[in-house]
Scaffold this active site. Sequence first.
Site, mmCIF file in Angstrom:
data_model
loop_
_atom_site.group_PDB
_atom_site.id
_atom_site.type_symbol
_atom_site.label_atom_id
_atom_site.label_comp_id
_atom_site.label_asym_id
_atom_site.label_seq_id
_atom_site.Cartn_x
_atom_site.Cartn_y
_atom_site.Cartn_z
ATOM 1 N N SER A 1 0.835 -1.266 0.084
ATOM 2 C CA SER A 1 0.100 -0.024 0.005
ATOM 3 C C SER A 1 0.884 0.996 -0.171
ATOM 4 C CB SER A 1 -0.768 -0.025 1.423
ATOM 5 O OG SER A 1 -1.436 1.273 1.443
ATOM 6 N N TYR B 1 -1.346 -0.719 10.536
ATOM 7 C CA TYR B 1 -1.427 -0.976 9.232
ATOM 8 C C TYR B 1 -0.281 -0.615 8.248
ATOM 9 C CZ TYR B 1 -3.765 -1.114 4.651
ATOM 10 O OH TYR B 1 -3.997 -1.147 3.324
ATOM 11 N N LYS C 1 2.349 -2.567 6.244
ATOM 12 C CA LYS C 1 2.680 -2.688 4.615
ATOM 13 C C LYS C 1 4.031 -2.188 4.536
ATOM 14 C CE LYS C 1 -1.514 -3.546 3.415
ATOM 15 N NZ LYS C 1 -1.967 -4.830 2.470
HETATM 16 P P1 NDP Z 1 -11.677 -5.717 1.469
HETATM 17 O O1 NDP Z 1 -11.821 -5.420 2.985
HETATM 18 O O2 NDP Z 1 -12.719 -5.098 0.544
HETATM 19 O O3 NDP Z 1 -11.380 -7.507 0.968
HETATM 20 C C1 NDP Z 1 -10.738 -7.705 1.893
HETATM 21 C C2 NDP Z 1 -10.420 -9.484 1.410
HETATM 22 O O4 NDP Z 1 -9.504 -10.187 2.178
HETATM 23 C C3 NDP Z 1 -11.861 -10.104 1.480
HETATM 24 O O5 NDP Z 1 -12.068 -11.023 0.446
HETATM 25 C C4 NDP Z 1 -11.786 -10.849 2.950
HETATM 26 O O6 NDP Z 1 -12.758 -12.119 2.964
HETATM 27 C C5 NDP Z 1 -10.076 -11.207 2.892
HETATM 28 N N1 NDP Z 1 -9.549 -11.531 4.123
HETATM 29 C C6 NDP Z 1 -9.467 -10.669 5.188
HETATM 30 N N2 NDP Z 1 -8.938 -11.432 6.313
HETATM 31 C C7 NDP Z 1 -8.470 -12.631 5.808
HETATM 32 C C8 NDP Z 1 -7.858 -13.887 6.358
HETATM 33 N N3 NDP Z 1 -7.268 -13.668 7.578
HETATM 34 N N4 NDP Z 1 -7.684 -14.799 5.269
HETATM 35 C C9 NDP Z 1 -8.043 -15.014 4.197
HETATM 36 N N5 NDP Z 1 -8.706 -13.789 3.763
HETATM 37 C C10 NDP Z 1 -8.774 -12.866 4.171
HETATM 38 O O7 NDP Z 1 -10.497 -5.043 1.330
HETATM 39 P P2 NDP Z 1 -9.884 -4.501 -0.018
HETATM 40 O O8 NDP Z 1 -10.207 -5.234 -1.179
HETATM 41 O O9 NDP Z 1 -10.106 -3.024 -0.088
HETATM 42 O O10 NDP Z 1 -8.119 -4.607 0.088
HETATM 43 C C11 NDP Z 1 -7.617 -5.548 -0.385
HETATM 44 C C12 NDP Z 1 -6.057 -5.335 -0.283
HETATM 45 O O11 NDP Z 1 -5.649 -4.177 -0.688
HETATM 46 C C13 NDP Z 1 -5.709 -5.563 1.352
HETATM 47 O O12 NDP Z 1 -4.319 -5.992 1.642
HETATM 48 C C14 NDP Z 1 -5.499 -3.775 1.664
HETATM 49 O O13 NDP Z 1 -4.720 -3.557 2.592
HETATM 50 C C15 NDP Z 1 -4.953 -3.443 0.166
HETATM 51 N N6 NDP Z 1 -5.063 -1.979 -0.079
HETATM 52 C C16 NDP Z 1 -6.426 -1.548 0.027
HETATM 53 C C17 NDP Z 1 -6.671 -0.392 -0.411
HETATM 54 C C18 NDP Z 1 -7.804 0.573 -0.448
HETATM 55 O O14 NDP Z 1 -8.007 1.740 -0.641
HETATM 56 N N7 NDP Z 1 -8.981 -0.424 -0.495
HETATM 57 C C19 NDP Z 1 -5.236 0.609 -0.679
HETATM 58 C C20 NDP Z 1 -4.027 0.032 -0.667
HETATM 59 C C21 NDP Z 1 -3.945 -1.403 -0.313
HETATM 60 P P3 NDP Z 1 -13.123 -12.886 4.374
HETATM 61 O O15 NDP Z 1 -13.551 -11.751 5.007
HETATM 62 O O16 NDP Z 1 -14.095 -13.707 3.665
HETATM 63 O O17 NDP Z 1 -11.866 -13.706 4.473
#
Ligand code: NDP
Length: 255
Positions: A147, A162, A166
């Site tokens: 990120s 966080y 990252k």
């Molecule tokens: P969301 O919260 O929309 O999705 C997160 C996903 O991760 C879900 O599918 C969730 O599914 C899964 N997840 C969470 N914890 C676990 C776990 N312990 N094991 C397996 N799966 C897990 O997040 P985003 O799509 O926004 O973010 C995705 C990635 O991008 C993250 O790493 C985030 O830090 C990074 N990011 C996001 C930004 C943003 O602005 N959105 C900016 C920069 C980076 P479930 O709950 O079913 O497990």
Amino acid sequence: MSYLEETFGLSGKTVLVTGASRGIGQTAATGFAKAGAEVYILSRSKAAETVCIIEALGGKAYALTGDVTSETDVEAAIQEIFDRSGRLDVVFNNAGICIHEDTFSASIDDFRRVLDVNLTGELIVARAAAKRMIAHGIHGSIINMASMSGTIVNIPQWQASYNASKAGVIHLTRSLAVEWAPYGIRVNSLSPGYIATPMSVDTPQELKDAWMPLIPLHRMGEPEELLPALLYLASPASGYTSGSDVIVDGAYTCL
Ligand code: NDP
């Protein structure tokens, strides 16, 4: 096959995307499938919606359930991928969580949880996948989700756990890129800025209003705008790119 398909295509490749039940992971899994890959999805809840989207496009996708912090879950998922497909070429280590809390209010357990999912979870998945790639002589590509928070400190919200996780991902990526280069495995990270997903869309409006002046392009990015960078890192196009952090942030980190 055209030059673009040959260079950026994923035909005949198998890809694992973690955290693809929604958000960036769902968009990425769909994009990889559109580029020709067979896609496996690993998240704690079964990602039936993502599988439906990909199948409706004529692609191949399988949902696996598991927690990236569990070595047992991850080993079982990788085993299932090899049992079904006999190979794994690309891993997008995308699963992640974020807690907005100032450091005195946050508990040490909260800090450990964020590090566990975002940093240790990525290592667990990358290591299990790389071991199998090496055993099968596969010159794979591992893409770790970092990120812009790995290089800057976001304001006005506080999210030290966080940001630290990252920053750790970016240097873990460089470390693994060097360590696994002899096996032909490339490891890179992707650093998005604010992207409109459930993680950020549920954010209070006043917080988003505070972010806008800090983003030179004056808007959040869409998950689809990460796809070209992801396809580059996943495909033969990035054959000489390893240990890099690709920033897609509307110029946020330039200020
Ligand atoms: P969301 O919260 O929309 O999705 C997160 C996903 O991760 C879900 O599918 C969730 O599914 C899964 N997840 C969470 N914890 C676990 C776990 N312990 N094991 C397996 N799966 C897990 O997040 P985003 O799509 O926004 O973010 C995705 C990635 O991008 C993250 O790493 C985030 O830090 C990074 N990011 C996001 C930004 C943003 O602005 N959105 C900016 C920069 C980076 P479930 O709950 O079913 O497990």
